[in-house]
Design an enzyme around this catalytic site. Structure first.
Site, PDB file in Angstrom:
ATOM      1  N   LYS A  81       0.797  -1.239   0.000  1.00 41.72           N
ATOM      2  CA  LYS A  81       0.000   0.000   0.000  1.00 41.72           C
ATOM      3  C   LYS A  81       0.826   1.284   0.000  1.00 41.72           C
ATOM      4  CE  LYS A  81      -2.533  -2.545  -0.769  1.00 41.72           C
ATOM      5  NZ  LYS A  81      -2.957  -2.514  -2.166  1.00 41.72           N
ATOM      6  N   THR A  85       1.956  -0.795  -7.176  1.00 41.30           N
ATOM      7  CA  THR A  85       1.286  -0.976  -8.477  1.00 41.30           C
ATOM      8  C   THR A  85       1.811   0.076  -9.468  1.00 41.30           C
ATOM      9  OG1 THR A  85      -0.664  -1.573  -7.183  1.00 41.30           O
ATOM     10  CG2 THR A  85      -1.005  -1.228  -9.535  1.00 41.30           C
ATOM     11  N   TRP A  86       1.947   1.277  -8.976  1.00 40.76           N
ATOM     12  CA  TRP A  86       2.433   2.395  -9.797  1.00 40.76           C
ATOM     13  C   TRP A  86       3.910   2.200 -10.149  1.00 40.76           C
ATOM     14  CZ3 TRP A  86       3.292   8.060  -7.754  1.00 40.76           C
ATOM     15  CH2 TRP A  86       3.430   8.920  -8.846  1.00 40.76           C
ATOM     16  N   HIS A 151       7.891  -7.793  -1.237  1.00 38.41           N
ATOM     17  CA  HIS A 151       7.534  -7.054  -0.018  1.00 38.41           C
ATOM     18  C   HIS A 151       8.434  -7.501   1.140  1.00 38.41           C
ATOM     19  CE1 HIS A 151       4.076  -5.166  -1.753  1.00 38.41           C
ATOM     20  NE2 HIS A 151       3.327  -6.247  -1.825  1.00 38.41           N
ATOM     21  N   ARG A 173       5.828   5.583   1.790  1.00 44.84           N
ATOM     22  CA  ARG A 173       4.754   6.570   1.761  1.00 44.84           C
ATOM     23  C   ARG A 173       4.529   7.085   3.181  1.00 44.84           C
ATOM     24  NH1 ARG A 173      -1.275   4.924  -0.397  1.00 44.84           N
ATOM     25  NH2 ARG A 173      -1.796   7.044  -0.998  1.00 44.84           N
ATOM     26  N   SER A 181      -4.876   3.469   3.427  1.00 49.51           N
ATOM     27  CA  SER A 181      -4.927   2.697   2.185  1.00 49.51           C
ATOM     28  C   SER A 181      -5.011   1.203   2.505  1.00 49.51           C
ATOM     29  CB  SER A 181      -3.678   3.004   1.355  1.00 49.51           C
ATOM     30  OG  SER A 181      -3.723   2.324   0.134  1.00 49.51           O
ATOM     31  N   ARG A 306      -7.558   3.112  -5.714  1.00 49.35           N
ATOM     32  CA  ARG A 306      -8.625   3.692  -4.892  1.00 49.35           C
ATOM     33  C   ARG A 306      -8.704   5.184  -5.194  1.00 49.35           C
ATOM     34  NH1 ARG A 306      -9.485   5.954   0.159  1.00 49.35           N
ATOM     35  NH2 ARG A 306      -7.236   6.191   0.394  1.00 49.35           N
ATOM     36  N   GLY A 308      -5.421   7.306  -5.125  1.00 49.90           N
ATOM     37  CA  GLY A 308      -4.151   7.711  -5.739  1.00 49.90           C
ATOM     38  C   GLY A 308      -3.784   9.142  -5.403  1.00 49.90           C
TER      39      GLY A 308
END
Ligand code: A3P
Length: 340
Positions: A81, A85-86, A151, A173, A181, A306, A308
């Site tokens: 999270k 993905t990005w 991960h 993040r 998230s 969701r 972003g």
């Protein structure tokens, strides 16, 4: 080699792999602290971090024992999270831009498959006994440079990853956005499994105790942060929040670190902007593949998209919750030079 001999050899290898996986399952069941995880399946604490047996089975143990890194390998690492993905989309688009120009949509692989399928997770997908039928994957057949994701905590990576000179791109993040998230994500997975949602208060309690996916969050981030200071040629440390603010700057850093910087011609031809557009939240989240399909782990691709945005956690957390999280973040990161 005759066909019969080959298939007998294959059968023997399959049996050996099954025995290896059985041993890992036994180790987890008999020697590791286990709790009911957020997905309803058990989570086990391995080398100080919580792994979800539903999400990765005993993949972490198999990955550690069987993966052989090459100096040319590139690993995209994160705690869930934080924007993996990005990052996977960006790195895939960068690495494959000659064979798959980012302007060539809708034929681009990112328009056909989710980035979690294009950049497979090592412990969560490739070495995950729940997904691969208890076979040790043969990754030696893949051409260099190989692009993988993980991960795994830095301290649990197979030695060959840290000693081979391969490169790791880590994304993190800010704590509050990561927590919110994660909370949304686990409730999507729970609702898919017909489980009641987890209340935000309970999610915060688990998170603060370090019992979120691959938690404790702070220890995961700090170990990669320290590695990036000690070995900057091998570990690039990125912050989602900074990437959202200046995507072009960070995309160029990623490309340079990966060993394939943008040429001035490419910059003139706006390849950087094309990759940013291709991988943008708006573009990817609206593709059919990400609206309706599931990825290789069985999770709907839509669960990875969701908002972003940076700072959305303020819409969910009370002042007291934020103060509690800020206090822990300050304590944990004190003296490290890292600000989240
Ligand atoms: P939010 O839940 O805050 O919206 P991960 O990919 O590591 O699972 O992290 C998921 C987070 O990244 C989610 O954050 C998701 O919306 C966001 N995200 C997914 N794809 C993105 C993209 N292309 N650009 C920016 N953020 C993205």
């Amino acid at each position: 080699m005759s066909f019969a001999l080959k298939s007998r050899e294959e059968e023997e290898e399959k049996d050996d792999d099954e025995k290896i996986y059985k041993r890992y399952i036994e180790i987890v069941a008999t020697t590791l602290p286990t709790i009911e995880g957020w997905s309803g399946k058990p989570s086990y604490q391995y080398q100080g971090f919580w792994h979800n047996s539903g999400a990765s089975g005993v993949g972490p143990l198999a990955f550690q024992d069987h993966f052989k890194a090459r100096p040319s390998d590139i690993f995209l690492a994160s705690i869930p999270k934080c924007g993996s993905t990005w990052l996977k989309s960006l790195a895939f688009a960068v690495m494959n831009r000659k064979s798959h120009p980012p302007s060539a949509q809708p034929q681009h692989p990112l328009c056909i498959l989710n980035s979690h399928d294009l950049v497979p997770g090592l412990e969560g997908m490739l070495y995950n006994n729940n997904l691969n039928g208890s076979r040790i994957p043969n990754l030696d057949i893949l051409p260099s440079p190989r692009l993988f994701s993980t991960h795994m905590p830095y301290t649990s990576l197979p030695q060959s990853v840290t000693l081979s000179g391969s490169r790791i791109v880590y994304i993190c993040r800010n704590t509050n956005d990561n927590l919110v998230s994660w909370w949304h994500f686990i409730n999507k997975v729970r609702s898919n499994n017909s489980l009641e949602p987890v209340k935000l208060e309970e999610a915060i309690e688990l998170f603060c105790k370090g019992m979120s996916s691959l938690g404790p969050f702070w220890e995961h981030v700090l170990a990669y942060w320290k590695a990036s200071l000690e070995r900057p040629q091998n570990v690039l440390f990125l912050k989602y929040d900074e990437m959202i603010a200046e995507p072009a700057l960070h995309l160029k850093r990623i490309a340079e670190f990966m060993g394939c910087p943008f040429s001035s011609m490419e910059e003139k031809e706006e390849v950087v902007d094309q990759i940013i557009k291709l991988c943008s939240f708006e573009n990817l989240s609206n593709l059919a593949v990400n609206k309706t399909d599931k990825n290789g782990t069985g999770i709907p691709n839509s669960a990875f998209f969701r908002q972003g945005k940076v700072g959305d956690s303020a819409n969910y957390l009370t002042t007291e919750m934020m103060e509690q999280l800020d206090r822990i973040t300050m304590q944990k990161l004190h003296g490290s030079g890292l600000i989240l």
